[in-house]
Write an enzyme that holds these catalytic residues in place. Structure first.
Site, PDB file in Angstrom:
ATOM      1  N   ASN A  85      -0.159   9.455  12.123  1.00 14.85           N
ATOM      2  CA  ASN A  85      -0.852   9.210  10.855  1.00 14.85           C
ATOM      3  C   ASN A  85      -0.121   9.872   9.688  1.00 14.85           C
ATOM      4  O   ASN A  85       0.482  10.949   9.837  1.00 14.85           O
ATOM      5  CB  ASN A  85      -2.283   9.750  10.926  1.00 14.85           C
ATOM      6  CG  ASN A  85      -3.174   8.898  11.794  1.00 14.85           C
ATOM      7  OD1 ASN A  85      -3.030   7.682  11.837  1.00 14.85           O
ATOM      8  ND2 ASN A  85      -4.112   9.521  12.489  1.00 14.85           N
ATOM      9  N   HIS A  86      -0.200   9.254   8.535  1.00 13.49           N
ATOM     10  CA  HIS A  86       0.353   9.819   7.302  1.00 13.49           C
ATOM     11  C   HIS A  86      -0.785  10.123   6.340  1.00 13.49           C
ATOM     12  O   HIS A  86      -1.840   9.492   6.384  1.00 13.49           O
ATOM     13  CB  HIS A  86       1.309   8.817   6.641  1.00 13.49           C
ATOM     14  CG  HIS A  86       2.606   8.645   7.363  1.00 13.49           C
ATOM     15  ND1 HIS A  86       3.789   8.401   6.702  1.00 13.49           N
ATOM     16  CD2 HIS A  86       2.928   8.687   8.690  1.00 13.49           C
ATOM     17  CE1 HIS A  86       4.772   8.291   7.595  1.00 13.49           C
ATOM     18  NE2 HIS A  86       4.263   8.448   8.799  1.00 13.49           N
ATOM     19  N   LYS A  87      -0.544  11.087   5.474  1.00 15.18           N
ATOM     20  CA  LYS A  87      -1.503  11.419   4.423  1.00 15.18           C
ATOM     21  C   LYS A  87      -1.666  10.212   3.501  1.00 15.18           C
ATOM     22  O   LYS A  87      -0.683   9.638   3.038  1.00 15.18           O
ATOM     23  CB  LYS A  87      -0.996  12.633   3.638  1.00 15.18           C
ATOM     24  CG  LYS A  87      -1.869  13.078   2.488  1.00 15.18           C
ATOM     25  CD  LYS A  87      -1.290  14.378   1.906  1.00 15.18           C
ATOM     26  CE  LYS A  87      -2.005  14.776   0.627  1.00 15.18           C
ATOM     27  NZ  LYS A  87      -1.633  13.931  -0.515  1.00 15.18           N
TER      28      LYS A  87
END
Length: 213
Positions: A85-87
């Site tokens: 996951n990415h911010k």
């Protein structure tokens, strides 16, 4: 002495002449991947190296992949874990901070990254060729995941799902049958009892299966 014979759950290749089938409980080394007895991965290239299909599973994230007993995992199944996951709260999702130098100054707090929790696959689940399971998904016992599906939300017990994103196509049995099967939980019986009652487990006479308890 029992008159029944059955494969050992501690076998790496329960079919020595067919090494593409592997009881992966016996080859996984990551403590955050927990596999039940008799769950197998089928891969003609390297069936023992199931862990290569568990992606972005970084130890500092701490999420677990938990797979129940008697699951059948086809070649190319992949599990995307929370480390992928990415911010997403800013304008850009690019992870500048991981490349160091002056970019490190935008290092976010750990809880800024989306976190979906552990991925949990129930007992007696069949996951078809090339399916992808996204982070934090819960798949109920007895479910079937069609080949090439991308599973983005939880799958109910004894549901059949397919597509991208995967949707419930139908249920394998009526609700009252599913309720009774979940109560029976045959996969939790000892292996001697399972072997003794295989004819009932692989057929659809629920009363006969119930009588085995």
């Amino acid at each position: 002495m029992s008159r029944f014979a059955y494969p050992s759950p501690n076998s790496v290749h329960p079919l020595p002449e067919f090494p593409q089938v592997c009881f992966i409980k016996n080859t996984v080394t990551n403590p955050n991947i927990i596999i039940g007895d008799y769950t197998y991965y089928d891969d003609p290239v390297d069936s023992e190296n199931f862990e290569r299909n568990v992606l972005y599973h970084f130890p500092f994230v701490g999420d677990k992949l938990i797979i129940g007993k008697f699951c059948a995992l086809a070649c190319g199944v992949q599990f995307i874990m929370n480390g992928g996951n990415h911010k997403m709260s800013g304008f850009s999702t690019y992870p500048f901070e991981i490349f160091g130098h002056s970019w490190q100054r935008v290092m976010p707090e750990p809880d800024a990254y989306p976190y979906k929790g552990d991925t949990v696959i129930g007992d007696d689940v069949w996951i078809g060729y090339g399916a992808t399971i996204m982070p934090g998904i819960k798949i109920g016992p007895g479910a079937i995941i069609a080949a090439k599906s991308v599973v983005t939300k939880d799958v109910p017990a004894y549901g059949i799902v397919g597509g991208n994103p995967a949707q419930v196509i139908r249920y394998r049995f009526a609700p009252e049958v599913i309720e009774r099967l979940l109560a029976l939980a045959w996969w939790d019986w000892d292996i001697e009892k399972i072997t003794r009652n295989l004819e009932h487990i692989v057929n659809t006479d629920l009363d006969a299966l119930q009588a085995c308890t």
